[in-house]
Design a protein around this motif. Sequence first.
Motif, PDB file in Angstrom:
ATOM      1  N   UNK A  57       0.854  -1.184   0.000  1.00  0.00           N
ATOM      2  CA  UNK A  57       0.000   0.000   0.000  1.00  0.00           C
ATOM      3  C   UNK A  57       0.895   1.240   0.000  1.00  0.00           C
ATOM      4  N   UNK A  58       1.015   1.865  -1.160  1.00  0.00           N
ATOM      5  CA  UNK A  58       1.947   2.994  -1.276  1.00  0.00           C
ATOM      6  C   UNK A  58       1.563   4.171  -0.392  1.00  0.00           C
ATOM      7  N   UNK A  59       0.273   4.334  -0.106  1.00  0.00           N
ATOM      8  CA  UNK A  59      -0.157   5.430   0.767  1.00  0.00           C
ATOM      9  C   UNK A  59       0.261   5.210   2.214  1.00  0.00           C
ATOM     10  N   UNK A  60       0.299   3.957   2.621  1.00  0.00           N
ATOM     11  CA  UNK A  60       0.551   3.657   4.035  1.00  0.00           C
ATOM     12  C   UNK A  60       1.970   3.198   4.332  1.00  0.00           C
ATOM     13  N   UNK A  61       2.645   2.626   3.351  1.00  0.00           N
ATOM     14  CA  UNK A  61       3.966   2.061   3.649  1.00  0.00           C
ATOM     15  C   UNK A  61       4.936   3.116   4.159  1.00  0.00           C
ATOM     16  N   UNK A  62       4.957   4.282   3.554  1.00  0.00           N
ATOM     17  CA  UNK A  62       5.859   5.333   4.036  1.00  0.00           C
ATOM     18  C   UNK A  62       5.487   5.781   5.439  1.00  0.00           C
ATOM     19  N   UNK A  63       4.193   5.961   5.674  1.00  0.00           N
ATOM     20  CA  UNK A  63       3.731   6.434   6.984  1.00  0.00           C
ATOM     21  C   UNK A  63       4.036   5.403   8.066  1.00  0.00           C
ATOM     22  N   UNK A  64       3.747   4.142   7.797  1.00  0.00           N
ATOM     23  CA  UNK A  64       3.885   3.110   8.822  1.00  0.00           C
ATOM     24  C   UNK A  64       5.294   2.545   8.950  1.00  0.00           C
ATOM     25  N   UNK A  65       6.066   2.589   7.874  1.00  0.00           N
ATOM     26  CA  UNK A  65       7.381   1.946   7.909  1.00  0.00           C
ATOM     27  C   UNK A  65       8.556   2.918   7.980  1.00  0.00           C
ATOM     28  N   UNK A  66       8.371   4.131   7.511  1.00  0.00           N
ATOM     29  CA  UNK A  66       9.514   5.027   7.383  1.00  0.00           C
ATOM     30  C   UNK A  66       9.345   6.386   8.061  1.00  0.00           C
ATOM     31  N   UNK A  67       8.219   6.634   8.702  1.00  0.00           N
ATOM     32  CA  UNK A  67       7.915   7.997   9.138  1.00  0.00           C
ATOM     33  C   UNK A  67       8.609   8.439  10.425  1.00  0.00           C
ATOM     34  N   UNK A  68       9.239   7.524  11.131  1.00  0.00           N
ATOM     35  CA  UNK A  68       9.934   7.937  12.352  1.00  0.00           C
ATOM     36  C   UNK A  68      11.240   7.171  12.493  1.00  0.00           C
ATOM     37  N   UNK A  69      12.075   7.629  13.384  1.00  0.00           N
ATOM     38  CA  UNK A  69      13.376   6.995  13.578  1.00  0.00           C
ATOM     39  C   UNK A  69      13.273   5.593  14.168  1.00  0.00           C
ATOM     40  N   UNK A  70      12.232   5.335  14.931  1.00  0.00           N
ATOM     41  CA  UNK A  70      12.096   4.037  15.594  1.00  0.00           C
ATOM     42  C   UNK A  70      11.784   2.915  14.602  1.00  0.00           C
ATOM     43  N   UNK A  71      11.056   3.224  13.554  1.00  0.00           N
ATOM     44  CA  UNK A  71      10.651   2.225  12.552  1.00  0.00           C
ATOM     45  C   UNK A  71      10.184   0.932  13.232  1.00  0.00           C
ATOM     46  N   UNK A  72       9.235   1.069  14.132  1.00  0.00           N
ATOM     47  CA  UNK A  72       8.795  -0.037  14.983  1.00  0.00           C
ATOM     48  C   UNK A  72       8.295  -1.222  14.162  1.00  0.00           C
ATOM     49  N   UNK A  73       7.412  -0.981  13.209  1.00  0.00           N
ATOM     50  CA  UNK A  73       6.833  -2.098  12.455  1.00  0.00           C
ATOM     51  C   UNK A  73       7.921  -2.822  11.676  1.00  0.00           C
ATOM     52  N   UNK A  74       8.777  -2.088  11.007  1.00  0.00           N
ATOM     53  CA  UNK A  74       9.854  -2.730  10.236  1.00  0.00           C
ATOM     54  C   UNK A  74      10.779  -3.526  11.157  1.00  0.00           C
ATOM     55  N   UNK A  75      11.126  -2.977  12.290  1.00  0.00           N
ATOM     56  CA  UNK A  75      12.029  -3.680  13.222  1.00  0.00           C
ATOM     57  C   UNK A  75      11.367  -4.902  13.841  1.00  0.00           C
ATOM     58  N   UNK A  76      10.089  -4.785  14.150  1.00  0.00           N
ATOM     59  CA  UNK A  76       9.377  -5.967  14.653  1.00  0.00           C
ATOM     60  C   UNK A  76       9.367  -7.061  13.592  1.00  0.00           C
ATOM     61  N   UNK A  77       9.039  -6.691  12.364  1.00  0.00           N
ATOM     62  CA  UNK A  77       9.003  -7.674  11.281  1.00  0.00           C
ATOM     63  C   UNK A  77      10.368  -8.333  11.119  1.00  0.00           C
ATOM     64  N   UNK A  78      11.431  -7.540  11.132  1.00  0.00           N
ATOM     65  CA  UNK A  78      12.776  -8.111  11.016  1.00  0.00           C
ATOM     66  C   UNK A  78      13.058  -9.097  12.144  1.00  0.00           C
ATOM     67  N   UNK A  79      12.642  -8.771  13.354  1.00  0.00           N
ATOM     68  CA  UNK A  79      12.892  -9.682  14.481  1.00  0.00           C
ATOM     69  C   UNK A  79      12.062 -10.959  14.348  1.00  0.00           C
ATOM     70  N   UNK A  80      10.834 -10.854  13.846  1.00  0.00           N
ATOM     71  CA  UNK A  80      10.015 -12.060  13.643  1.00  0.00           C
ATOM     72  C   UNK A  80      10.617 -12.948  12.561  1.00  0.00           C
ATOM     73  N   UNK A  81      11.043 -12.325  11.475  1.00  0.00           N
ATOM     74  CA  UNK A  81      11.645 -13.090  10.378  1.00  0.00           C
ATOM     75  C   UNK A  81      12.934 -13.764  10.856  1.00  0.00           C
ATOM     76  N   UNK A  82      13.733 -13.055  11.642  1.00  0.00           N
ATOM     77  CA  UNK A  82      14.965 -13.641  12.174  1.00  0.00           C
ATOM     78  C   UNK A  82      14.681 -14.787  13.138  1.00  0.00           C
ATOM     79  N   UNK A  83      13.643 -14.632  13.967  1.00  0.00           N
ATOM     80  CA  UNK A  83      13.269 -15.702  14.899  1.00  0.00           C
ATOM     81  C   UNK A  83      12.851 -16.950  14.127  1.00  0.00           C
ATOM     82  N   UNK A  84      12.048 -16.770  13.107  1.00  0.00           N
ATOM     83  CA  UNK A  84      11.573 -17.882  12.287  1.00  0.00           C
ATOM     84  C   UNK A  84      12.760 -18.579  11.612  1.00  0.00           C
TER      85      UNK A  84
END
Length: 146
Positions: free
Chosen positions: A73-100
Amino acid sequence: MWSLLLVLFLCPSIVLAGTKLEAECSKLQLQFATASSDFTTCLGKNTKPVRICVTCFENYRGVNNSFYNITQNSNCSDVLLESDNAMVIRRLWDSYRNMWSSALCNTCSGLTENRTHEFRNRTEDVLQCFDDHRKEHKKRLDLHRV
């Protein structure tokens, strides 16, 4: 407790960069938060890799799908994945993928969507076999000590 905090942290009422997320983005955010909570709970309850791979497969697929939906979703991906320094959703996803990956679920189990049910049906037999051999091995060790 952590699952509840995760959902609260990622809930749709969060305001990013001073603007309330659009309804579409809020929905995607809540879906990710819920899927994350479910997967985290499953991981906590099933700490052995074979259990993670079997029991948490649907939860992993859910968090994977919800992250994919955000990225598509091009409207939401920037807002949810890149809009702050914490990048919480992206970092959570990376940790889940690494755990798997670290549990070797894709590599060792051959677990795919089409083979999940077959793998689940055989898991109890495999675990029983491990237990039986562990008991047999312990008996042999005890005999050698005598």
